[in-house]
Design a protein around this motif. Structure first.
Motif, mmCIF file in Angstrom:
data_model
loop_
_atom_site.group_PDB
_atom_site.id
_atom_site.type_symbol
_atom_site.label_atom_id
_atom_site.label_comp_id
_atom_site.label_asym_id
_atom_site.label_seq_id
_atom_site.Cartn_x
_atom_site.Cartn_y
_atom_site.Cartn_z
ATOM 1 N N LYS A 1 -121.436 39.768 -28.820
ATOM 2 C CA LYS A 1 -120.133 39.776 -29.338
ATOM 3 C C LYS A 1 -119.797 39.297 -30.520
ATOM 4 O O LYS A 1 -120.406 38.202 -30.947
ATOM 5 N N GLU B 1 -117.038 37.986 -33.024
ATOM 6 C CA GLU B 1 -115.572 37.567 -33.015
ATOM 7 C C GLU B 1 -115.042 37.703 -34.559
ATOM 8 O O GLU B 1 -115.632 37.589 -35.616
ATOM 9 N N GLY B 2 -113.866 38.364 -34.431
ATOM 10 C CA GLY B 2 -113.117 38.381 -35.841
ATOM 11 C C GLY B 2 -113.550 39.573 -36.869
ATOM 12 O O GLY B 2 -113.485 39.664 -37.824
ATOM 13 N N ASN C 1 -118.201 46.114 -39.190
ATOM 14 C CA ASN C 1 -118.514 45.426 -38.022
ATOM 15 C C ASN C 1 -120.021 45.536 -37.691
ATOM 16 O O ASN C 1 -120.455 46.697 -37.374
#
Length: 392
Positions: A236, A238-239, A246
Motif C-alpha cells: 500500500k 499512503e498519500g 502513484n
C-alpha cells in the motif's frame, strides 16, 4: 411560453454560487483524478442508499459493464432484462460477451413482468437485471425470490431511480449489486458523465474497484488474490497522488477499464446530493397536479404502486394519437420526448438475435403511445398550469 423538457440552466442557477465555489476549489487544488471529493462522495452516496460500498465510475453504462464483469458474467452466459428501456442496459450485457434475454413489461408500470421471467430461464442464465424505469421500482421481492430459487444474481439498473423506494427500502439496496447514472438529465446529474456501483458484498467491491482502474494497484492485487484464492499481505502507498504519480498503478493484475469519476464531478454531485430528497419531493408535487388535472382527458396517466415511492425521472403519458398531441404541444411551446420509440429487441443492433415484431407485445404497444412532458423540480406554478392548459 416556451418550456423545455428539462431545464439544466434553471437547476444550475439555483445552486450557482456553491457549484462555482467547489469547482474552483478542485481546479486550484490541481488534484483532478480520485482524491478527497471522490472518496467523500462515495461515502455520502453509500450512506444515502444504505449500503456498505459505493464505487464511482465514469458513467452509468460503465457501471453496468463493470458490475457484470466483476460478477464473472461473460461469454456464453444469459442475463434476463427488459426491452423497454435505454439501449445501455442490453448493450452492457452484450459488451461482456453475454446475451440479453428480453422479458416483456407490464402496461401500467412499464417495469419487467415478473410473471414471465421463469419461462425465460435456461441453464445459461446467470442473472436478472431489472430496470427501475422512469423512477419506479420493479417488483423486487418477486424478482429476488425467483433469483434465489434458480441461484441467479440480481443487478439493479437504478440509473433512473435515485432516491426511489420499494416497501420502505431504498432502490439500489435491493439486489446483489446496483448501478446508477449521473448523466446531466438524471434526477441527480453532474456536469458531464458519471456513474456509481453500490453493493454490500466486500469481495465484489474490491474487484469493482480494481476493474475501474486497469486492474492495477492495491485493489488489483487484492482482487487477483481473491479470484485465485491467494492469501498474502498487499502493498500500500499512503498519500499517493493519482493525478500526478502513484507507483502502484504500474502493476496490473486484471484486465480492467479506465473508468473513474472526475474530482470536479464528485464535488458537484456532493452539493446536489444534499438537494435530491427535496427535488424528488417537488417532482411528486408536480405529478399530483398533473394526475388530478388530466384524469378526465383522453390520456393514460402513469400509476405508482402503493409499495413504491416514485421519483419520476420522467412523467410518461400515453395517447392513441401521440403524434397529433406532440405536434400541438410543440406549437404551444411545450417540449416533449418519446421514451422509447423502438424496443430493444427490435433495434438493428439485435437484428440477428431471433426476435421479431409481436414477441414483446406490451413494449411494442407502449413504444407507439408513450411520451414525456416536463416534470423537473424547477418548474414554476405558472409553467405547470400552462402545460396542463396546453394539453387540455
Amino acid at each position: 411560453m416556451n418550456i423545455p423538457l428539462i431545464d439544466l440552466k434553471a437547476q444550475y442557477n439555483s445552486l450557482a454560487e456553491e457549484l462555482n465555489k467547489v469547482t474552483l476549489e478542485v481546479l486550484s487544488s490541481a488534484n483532478y483524478i480520485m482524491g478527497t471529493n471522490v472518496i467523500e462522495f462515495e461515502k455520502e452516496f453509500a450512506e444515502f442508499i444504505g449500503v456498505k460500498h459505493a464505487i464511482s465510475v465514469g458513467n452509468g453504462t460503465d457501471a453496468l459493464i463493470i458490475a457484470l464483469k466483476a460478477m464473472g458474467i461473460g461469454e456464453g452466459d444469459e442475463v434476463i432484462t427488459s426491452p423497454f428501456t435505454f439501449f445501455a442496459t442490453a448493450e452492457s450485457i452484450s459488451a461482456v460477451g453475454a446475451t440479453p434475454v428480453f422479458v416483456d413489461v407490464t402496461a401500467d408500470t412499464f417495469n419487467i413482468d415478473v410473471t414471465k421471467i421463469e419461462e425465460k430461464i435456461t441453464s445459461k442464465t446467470k442473472a436478472i437485471m431489472p430496470i427501475h424505469i422512469f423512477g419506479q421500482s420493479a417488483d423486487m421481492d418477486e424478482i429476488n425470490e425467483i433469483a434465489k430459487k434458480h441461484n441467479l444474481l440480481v443487478i439493479e439498473d437504478a440509473c433512473q431511480a435515485i432516491g426511489g423506494k420499494y416497501k420502505g427500502r431504498n432502490v439500489g439496496s435491493l439486489g446483489d449489486v446496483s448501478c446508477f447514472s449521473f448523466f446531466p438529465t438524471k434526477n441527480l446529474g453532474c456536469a458531464g458523465d458519471g456513474g456509481m456501483i453500490v453493493t454490500d458484498n466486500d469481495d465484489l467491491a474490491i474487484i469493482i474497484r480494481a476493474l475501474r482502474t486497469h486492474g492495477s494497484g492495491e485493489n488489483g492485487q487484492k482482487a487477483y488474490n481473491l479470484i485465485n484464492g491467494i492469501k498474502e499481505e498487499v502493498a500500500k502507498v499512503e498519500g499517493a497522488n493519482d493525478t500526478v504519480y502513484n507507483p502502484l498503478k504500474y502493476y496490473n493484475y486484471l484486465i480492467g477499464f479506465n473508468s473513474r469519476l472526475d474530482a470536479i464531478q464528485a464535488a458537484i454531485l456532493r452539493v446536489k446530493l444534499r438537494e435530491i430528497k427535496n427535488w424528488n419531493s417537488k417532482r411528486r408535487d408536480i405529478v399530483n397536479i398533473y394526475n388530478e388535472e388530466l384524469q378526465n382527458e383522453s390520456l393514460v396517466t402513469p400509476i405508482c404502486k402503493e409499495c413504491n415511492e416514485h421519483v419520476y425521472h420522467m412523467y410518461i403519458l400515453q395517447s392513441e394519437n401521440r403524434e397529433e398531441v406532440l405536434e400541438k404541444l410543440k406549437s404551444a411551446g411545450v417540449a416533449t420526448g418519446v421514451y422509447y420509440p423502438v424496443p430493444l429487441h427490435l433495434q438493428k443492433a439485435y437484428k440477428n438475435s431471433g426476435y421479431k415484431v409481436g414477441d414483446m407485445p406490451v413494449s411494442e404497444y407502449l413504444s407507439h403511445r408513450t411520451f414525456a412532458i416536463p416534470v423537473y423540480p424547477e418548474l414554476t406554478k405558472e409553467q405547470v398550469k400552462y402545460i396542463v392548459e396546453s394539453i387540455k
